[in-house]
Write an enzyme that holds these catalytic residues in place. Structure first.
Site, PDB file in Angstrom:
ATOM      1  N   HIS A  55      -0.035  -8.166  -4.437  1.00 20.80           N
ATOM      2  CA  HIS A  55      -0.509  -7.280  -5.501  1.00 20.80           C
ATOM      3  C   HIS A  55      -2.026  -7.193  -5.453  1.00 20.80           C
ATOM      4  O   HIS A  55      -2.721  -8.199  -5.339  1.00 20.80           O
ATOM      5  CB  HIS A  55      -0.066  -7.776  -6.875  1.00 20.80           C
ATOM      6  CG  HIS A  55      -0.496  -6.859  -7.986  1.00 20.80           C
ATOM      7  ND1 HIS A  55       0.052  -5.610  -8.162  1.00 20.80           N
ATOM      8  CD2 HIS A  55      -1.448  -6.996  -8.949  1.00 20.80           C
ATOM      9  CE1 HIS A  55      -0.526  -5.015  -9.195  1.00 20.80           C
ATOM     10  NE2 HIS A  55      -1.447  -5.838  -9.677  1.00 20.80           N
ATOM     11  N   SER A  56      -2.542  -5.970  -5.520  1.00 18.24           N
ATOM     12  CA  SER A  56      -3.975  -5.703  -5.527  1.00 18.24           C
ATOM     13  C   SER A  56      -4.615  -6.289  -4.261  1.00 18.24           C
ATOM     14  O   SER A  56      -4.178  -5.966  -3.152  1.00 18.24           O
ATOM     15  CB  SER A  56      -4.596  -6.253  -6.809  1.00 18.24           C
ATOM     16  OG  SER A  56      -5.894  -5.746  -7.007  1.00 18.24           O
ATOM     17  N   MET A  57      -5.627  -7.135  -4.374  1.00 15.90           N
ATOM     18  CA  MET A  57      -6.218  -7.753  -3.187  1.00 15.90           C
ATOM     19  C   MET A  57      -5.151  -8.393  -2.310  1.00 15.90           C
ATOM     20  O   MET A  57      -5.234  -8.365  -1.075  1.00 15.90           O
ATOM     21  CB  MET A  57      -7.252  -8.803  -3.592  1.00 15.90           C
ATOM     22  CG  MET A  57      -7.873  -9.556  -2.422  1.00 15.90           C
ATOM     23  SD  MET A  57      -8.954 -10.935  -2.892  1.00 15.90           S
ATOM     24  CE  MET A  57      -7.713 -12.189  -3.293  1.00 15.90           C
TER      25      MET A  57
END
Length: 261
Positions: free
Chosen positions: A94-96
Site C-alpha cells: 500500500h502506498s510506498m
C-alpha cells in the site's frame, strides 16, 4: 527453507497457515509497520499465509536507522525473502509499499526466476507515473499536516508530542524514499497485477493507477473504490474478498476483514 537473524528482523508471521497455502508478502505504507497487516493475517489464515515486512526505524526496530532509498529498501526486503519463495508467493503493498513490492517483484522474477502468483498495488501511482514531490524536505509541522490530510491509521496519535518525536524520523525517511524514487526502465513483470485505488485519492489519479498495466505482460485489473488515500478503511470486506478470490478461488471470501480501526 533458509532462515537467519536478518530474516527475523524483517519478517512477521502472525497466524499459522497450511503448508500448501499461498504466501502473501505485505509491505506497509510510509510511516507504517508490519502490524498494519495483523488483521489481514487473521482474516485470510489458514488459506493464505500473510507475511508482513517490518522496516527499520519503527516499533521493535526503533533503534535502527530508517532507509531513505527505495531501491536499497527493496533490495533488503528481497534478501530477507530469498530462500522463502519456494511456494506460491504474491505481494501486496500500500502506498510506498506498492513501489517497494514492484521493485522486489522485479528482482524475484529477473534474478531468481520466481513465478509470482500476483502483485497487488494499492494506493500508489504506477512506477512510470512520476510526480515531483518534496514533503520530505519540509519542516515537521508540514510533514504532520500531510499525515493529517491523508487521514491514515493512527492519526489520533499525531497530537501526542512524545509519540511524534519517536515516529517522525522514520516517517521522514519513508517520505524521502517514496518521493525520490525513480523508476528505472526494464523488462515488464510477468505476473498478474491488480491496482486498487480510491476515487478521490490526492496521491493517485485513476490514470496513474491504470498505468500499472504497462508494467506487466500478465493480466491487469484496476479496482476503484470510493474514498481517499486510505480507502481501505471503508472497504474492508470487498478488498479482502478480492485478495481471497484471486489467490484461493474465493475459499476465504466469507471472512470479514477488520482493517484499520
Amino acid at each position: 527453507m533458509r532462515t537467519s537473524e536478518h530474516d527475523n528482523l524483517w519478517l512477521r508471521s502472525y497466524q499459522p497457515a497450511r503448508q500448501d497455502s499461498v504466501q502473501l508478502v505485505c509491505l506497509p505504507h510510509a510511516g507504517g509497520s508490519a502490524s498494519f497487516y495483523y488483521p489481514l493475517a487473521q482474516a485470510l489464515a489458514p488459506q493464505v499465509d500473510v507475511l508482513a515486512i517490518q522496516y527499520p526505524g519503527r516499533q521493535d526496530r526503533l533503534g535502527e536507522p530508517a532507509i531513505t532509498d527505495l531501491h536499497a529498501l527493496a533490495r533488503q526486503v528481497f534478501e530477507a525473502l530469498r530462500g522463502r519463495v519456494d511456494r506460491p508467493t504474491a505481494l501486496f503493498g500500500h502506498s510506498m509499499g506498492a513501489s517497494i513490492a514492484f521493485e522486489v517483484a522485479r528482482i524475484l522474477e529477473q534474478e531468481e526466476g520466481v513465478s509470482l502468483r500476483h502483485l497487488f498495488a494499492s494506493g500508489r501511482r504506477a512506477p512510470s507515473a512520476h510526480r515531483h514531490e518534496r514533503v520530505h524536505l519540509e519542516d515537521d509541522q508540514t510533514l504532520v499536516a500531510e499525515m493529517h490530510r491523508l487521514d491514515g491509521p493512527g492519526r489520533d496519535l499525531l497530537h501526542d508530542d512524545e509519540i511524534l518525536r519517536m515516529i517522525l524520523p522514520a516517517v521522514r525517511a519513508d517520505y524521502t524514499a517514496a518521493e525520490t524514487y525513480l523508476y528505472q526502465p526494464g523488462p515488464p513483470l510477468r505476473c498478474p497485477v491488480t491496482a486498487l485505488v480510491g476515487d478521490v485519492d490526492p496521491k493517485v489519479t485513476l490514470d496513474e493507477a491504470r498505468a500499472w498495466g504497462e508494467h506487466t505482460t500478465g493480466p491487469f485489473d484496476l479496482r476503484v473504490y470510493s474514498g481517499g488515500h486510505f480507502f481501505l478503511s471503508a472497504h474492508q470486506a470487498s478488498v479482502q474478498t478480492a485478495i481471497a478470490d484471486l489467490l484461493v478461488d474465493g475459499r476465504a471470501s466469507s471472512v470479514s476483514l477488520p482493517w484499520l480501526r
